[in-house]
Write an enzyme that holds these catalytic residues in place. Structure first.
Site, PDB file in Angstrom:
ATOM      1  N   ARG A  27      19.410  55.599  -4.720  1.00 47.84           N
ATOM      2  CA  ARG A  27      19.078  55.192  -3.690  1.00 47.84           C
ATOM      3  C   ARG A  27      17.122  54.666  -4.477  1.00 47.84           C
ATOM      4  O   ARG A  27      17.425  53.887  -4.188  1.00 47.84           O
ATOM      5  CB  ARG A  27      18.768  56.393  -2.420  1.00 47.84           C
ATOM      6  CG  ARG A  27      17.486  55.722  -1.645  1.00 47.84           C
ATOM      7  CD  ARG A  27      17.380  56.623  -0.020  1.00 47.84           C
ATOM      8  NE  ARG A  27      18.883  56.742   0.232  1.00 47.84           N
ATOM      9  CZ  ARG A  27      18.486  57.987   0.073  1.00 47.84           C
ATOM     10  NH1 ARG A  27      18.698  58.880   0.213  1.00 47.84           N
ATOM     11  NH2 ARG A  27      20.142  58.845   1.227  1.00 47.84           N
ATOM     12  N   GLY A  28      17.602  55.376  -5.781  1.00 43.27           N
ATOM     13  CA  GLY A  28      16.233  54.940  -6.342  1.00 43.27           C
ATOM     14  C   GLY A  28      15.955  54.263  -7.299  1.00 43.27           C
ATOM     15  O   GLY A  28      15.498  53.056  -7.651  1.00 43.27           O
TER      16      GLY A  28
END
Length: 348
Positions: free
Chosen positions: A287-288
């Site tokens: 997600r980062g």
């Protein structure tokens, strides 16, 4: 001539807010690309969190919605259109549209699941065979901003629902075998005071960006903020007029960035460096990486550029990653500083 229409309740202009650049940038980027996944704003009490969030909603250009539609449906975009409107289009039924201000919905702390998601009238469904739906706050927030103050005090179950809707863009309500779903695409903004408890890491990770705000220490800046606020409270309309041109310019650059966003590119080598930083920082999941890529593109579009450069990534990456680092109770440096250190080593 007065440049503003008579509003029911005047809103403090976004461009009049002094300082808190991190929070302002995170909000602007999420408005340019709502798929970034919202903003978590953590900071001291009385630092203008809710004022800033209301100000960005007020700044945005009006949106065109289908008249008398409870979900603010877009007449031209299937992704943010209710099933009723889709049926009308398929059956070639005419409907009218109107322009409204971008919805700004506050979620109160004591809200129930029904208040958030909406309710189905089972009696009507069984007796009359009609699917009767009472919309909740997620329906009202479609194509707008949903603001949760003190999100760290909100029931975890409700936070889960919020984050799932924000990620999928849809809300589904099921009861006694009857199911209704509607579009719920909104920018989720949460705020809280770290002294009142942290959000669980698995929930925190679901917010696209994390802005930290501190009370301004500089005495002259504090005086400036107090004077600005006092001026607005005494005569809101002349204060709004004073910032009219700045507000219009910012609105225009947001609209241009929204149009430009799809064509902004990011070089493969820069994508590799973003993932390298996430790897060194032990960021769980991908997600980062995804959020950093999205935010960098939104920032480049905001500056009217066609391609992301190293400086764009340096500006936004801490906002995208600081809340994804594993907490080590023995750490003496905060997570933002840790991200900055690695970024400066990799992005030269």
């Amino acid at each position: 001539m007065n440049k503003i229409k008579n509003q029911a309740r005047p809103v403090f202009p976004f461009t009049a807010i002094i300082g808190q650049e991190e929070m302002k940038l995170a909000l602007v980027l999420n408005v340019i690309d709502p798929k970034i996944g919202g903003v978590m704003i953590m900071g001291d009490r009385g630092t203008g969190k809710s004022t800033t969030i209301r100000a960005i909603a007020d700044l945005l250009p009006e949106i065109e919605v289908v008249s008398d539609d409870m979900f603010n449906s877009d007449a031209y975009d299937y992704d943010v259109m209710s099933d009723v409107v889709k049926q009308q289009i398929e059956n070639k039924v005419d409907f009218t549209t109107q322009f409204i201000k971008v919805p700004m919905v506050d979620l109160p702390l004591g809200a129930t699941e029904d208040r958030l998601c909406g309710t189905i009238d089972i009696e009507k469904a069984l007796n009359e065979g009609i699917k009767s739906f009472e919309p909740g706050l997620l329906a009202k927030a479609n194509r707008g901003i949903l603001y949760v103050d003190e999100v760290n005090l909100l029931d975890d179950h409700l936070v889960d629902i919020l984050l799932d809707s924000a990620a999928s863009g849809w809300n589904t309500v099921e009861r006694e075998g009857i199911s209704i779903r509607h579009p719920a695409r909104f920018v989720l903004v949460g705020s809280g005071n770290p002294e009142e408890g942290e959000l669980r890491p698995q929930l925190l990770d679901r917010f696209g960006m994390h802005a930290e705000i501190r009370t301004v220490k500089d005495p002259s800046l504090r005086v400036q903020i107090v004077e600005q606020r006092t001026k607005f409270d005494q005569d809101p309309y002349s204060c709004i007029n004073e910032f009219y041109d700045k507000q219009s310019a910012l609105k225009e650059s947001i609209v241009l960035a929204q149009k430009k966003l799809a064509n902004v590119v990011i070089d493969y080598d820069l994508k590799v460096k973003i993932s390298q930083i996430c790897g060194i920082l032990n960021v769980d999941g991908l997600r980062g990486d995804i959020v950093t890529n999205r935010a960098a593109k939104a920032f480049a579009a905001y500056q009217n550029k066609d391609e992301v450069d190293v400086d764009d990534i340096k500006t936004i990456i801490t906002l995208c990653l600081r809340h994804r680092l594993r907490k080590d109770p023995l750490d003496t440096i905060d997570s933002g500083t840790k991200v900055d250190k690695i970024v400066n080593e990799i992005l030269i």
